[in-house]
Design a protein around this motif. Structure first.
Motif, PDB file in Angstrom:
ATOM      1  N   TRP A  52      26.827   7.577 -10.497  1.00 10.35           N
ATOM      2  CA  TRP A  52      26.766   8.083 -11.864  1.00 10.35           C
ATOM      3  C   TRP A  52      27.996   7.693 -12.677  1.00 10.35           C
ATOM      4  N   THR A  55      28.029   3.919 -13.519  1.00 13.55           N
ATOM      5  CA  THR A  55      26.996   3.652 -14.516  1.00 13.55           C
ATOM      6  C   THR A  55      27.446   4.147 -15.884  1.00 13.55           C
ATOM      7  N   ALA A  56      27.994   5.350 -15.942  1.00  9.37           N
ATOM      8  CA  ALA A  56      28.482   5.901 -17.214  1.00  9.37           C
ATOM      9  C   ALA A  56      29.601   5.041 -17.778  1.00  9.37           C
ATOM     10  N   VAL A  73      28.786   9.925 -22.220  1.00 13.72           N
ATOM     11  CA  VAL A  73      27.508  10.028 -21.521  1.00 13.72           C
ATOM     12  C   VAL A  73      27.455  11.386 -20.828  1.00 13.72           C
ATOM     13  N   ARG A  75      24.903  14.087 -18.470  1.00 14.15           N
ATOM     14  CA  ARG A  75      23.711  14.170 -17.621  1.00 14.15           C
ATOM     15  C   ARG A  75      23.516  15.603 -17.157  1.00 14.15           C
ATOM     16  N   LEU A 135      16.684  11.808 -19.191  1.00  9.32           N
ATOM     17  CA  LEU A 135      17.523  11.718 -17.995  1.00  9.32           C
ATOM     18  C   LEU A 135      18.996  11.951 -18.286  1.00  9.32           C
ATOM     19  N   ALA A 136      19.411  11.605 -19.481  1.00  3.85           N
ATOM     20  CA  ALA A 136      20.813  11.734 -19.873  1.00  3.85           C
ATOM     21  C   ALA A 136      20.866  11.647 -21.390  1.00  3.85           C
ATOM     22  N   HIS A 168      19.713   5.059 -15.307  1.00  3.11           N
ATOM     23  CA  HIS A 168      19.723   6.476 -14.925  1.00  3.11           C
ATOM     24  C   HIS A 168      18.491   6.833 -14.103  1.00  3.11           C
ATOM     25  N   GLU A 169      17.369   6.243 -14.440  1.00  2.73           N
ATOM     26  CA  GLU A 169      16.168   6.484 -13.639  1.00  2.73           C
ATOM     27  C   GLU A 169      16.379   6.003 -12.208  1.00  2.73           C
ATOM     28  N   LEU A 171      19.203   5.816 -10.585  1.00  2.00           N
ATOM     29  CA  LEU A 171      20.107   6.761  -9.922  1.00  2.00           C
ATOM     30  C   LEU A 171      19.374   8.033  -9.488  1.00  2.00           C
TER      31      LEU A 171
END
Length: 180
Positions: A52, A55-56, A73, A75, A135-136, A168-169, A171
């Motif tokens: 996470w 990715t962020a 970001v 989540r 998702l976020a 995000h999907e 993850l």
């Protein structure tokens, strides 16, 4: 003589207009190629991100670079939205911005600066949605107070949002596989 001069002038004006139109098309084609390369590179960076936070960070870096904005970001974790990454530390976040964030999360629609919903917020918040739902949330702010998404960047922005949502999907699906 006057007719010849007028004809040459008309040909010169026409040639100038055609040349300018071709230059505009070349510029548009060049911009499109650069944007496509940027999208491809962003997709590769997101594919390599292992968690996470990575990715962020990748999302924050890309959106900050493209839009020249501050980015955050958020989540969902245990029923609450939490900050996963941001380009601004500390994050300046007011109650109206929080209302826009909450509204965006609950309704799956953009809110805040530059939108018709809670437009008085400093930040613009965009949901990262896929078939799994919201998702976020991506939040953006410009220091000059304008809408962080310029009109000429709308298509690129939407494409990058889609790539971020897919990351995000991935993850979430990986987390589900680990827990099963």
């Amino acid at each position: 003589m006057v007719v010849t001069l007028a004809a040459l002038l008309a040909v010169a004006v026409y040639t100038s207009l055609v040349t300018q139109a071709l230059r505009n098309r070349v510029a548009l084609s060049d911009r499109s190629a650069k944007e496509n390369a940027r999208i491809a590179t962003f997709s590769q960076v997101l594919a390599r991100a292992a968690d996470w936070e990575e990715t962020a960070a990748a999302i924050c870096d890309e959106f900050a670079g493209v839009l020249k904005t501050e980015v955050a970001v958020f989540r969902n974790r245990a029923g609450r939205l939490e900050l996963v990454g941001a380009t601004m530390t500390p994050l300046t976040w007011g109650p109206i911005d929080q209302a826009a964030l909450d509204w965006c999360w609950e309704h799956g629609e953009a809110a805040g600066r530059g939108t018709p919903t809670i437009a008085s917020a400093e930040w613009r918040v965009e949901p990262l949605c896929t078939s799994l739902g919201v998702l976020a949330v991506l939040a953006l702010v410009r220091h000059d107070g304008r809408d962080p998404i310029r009109a000429d960047r709308g298509v690129l922005f939407n494409t990058l949002i889609s790539q971020a949502a897919l990351a995000h999907e991935r993850l979430i699906l990986e987390d589900r596989l680990r827990t099963d």
